[in-house]
Design a protein around this motif. Sequence first.
Motif, short mmCIF file in Angstrom:
data_model
loop_
_atom_site.label_atom_id
_atom_site.label_comp_id
_atom_site.label_asym_id
_atom_site.label_seq_id
_atom_site.Cartn_x
_atom_site.Cartn_y
_atom_site.Cartn_z
N ARG A 27 54.05 16.53 46.90
CA ARG A 27 53.56 17.63 47.73
C ARG A 27 52.13 18.00 47.35
NH1 ARG A 27 56.27 20.53 51.44
NH2 ARG A 27 57.15 18.45 51.50
N HIS B 257 60.02 26.09 46.74
CA HIS B 257 60.72 25.84 48.00
C HIS B 257 60.15 26.70 49.13
CE1 HIS B 257 63.85 25.10 50.91
NE2 HIS B 257 64.12 26.40 50.97
N GLY C 233 57.51 24.44 50.71
CA GLY C 233 58.45 23.73 51.57
C GLY C 233 59.08 22.51 50.92
N PRO D 281 62.03 20.64 49.43
CA PRO D 281 63.47 20.87 49.54
C PRO D 281 64.08 21.29 48.20
CG PRO D 281 62.87 18.82 50.62
CD PRO D 281 61.65 19.30 49.89
N ALA D 282 64.87 22.34 48.23
CA ALA D 282 65.50 22.82 47.01
C ALA D 282 66.36 21.74 46.36
CB ALA D 282 66.34 24.06 47.31
N SER D 283 66.99 20.91 47.19
CA SER D 283 67.84 19.83 46.63
C SER D 283 67.01 18.86 45.80
CB SER D 283 68.56 19.10 47.76
OG SER D 283 67.62 18.53 48.65
#
Length: 118
Positions: free
Chosen positions: A66, A106, A110, A112-114
């Motif tokens: 990211r 997150h 953005g 993904p938390a997973s």
Amino acid sequence: MEIRPIRSEQDYQAMLREVAAYFDAEPDPGTPEGDRFEILLTLLEAYETKHFPISAADPIEAIRFRMEQQGLSVADMKPYIGSSNRVYEVLNGKRRLSLAMIRRLHSGLGIPASALIA
């Protein structure tokens, strides 16, 4: 409609070629061609899941990805992780992500938390 299982790389490549033709003019669902297309996609997905598994992203890799995507520096990560030292510790694997960091990464970036929990 003769459809066979994918048993070899040659079968896989042949099915990819057949499915590629459908992408130019995707058949309507519920038609014989639409049903064939759906079945071929299901077979391809099953074969690819078995032979080309994708492992879950490492949280640090997700953050670095990211950062690269958005051109972010260590200084840009302070609101999400903390001081520069803490950012470096996390990026070098010397400190684990806290729940608060995961939430901020997150919601703010953005990610993904997973991917961050893994």
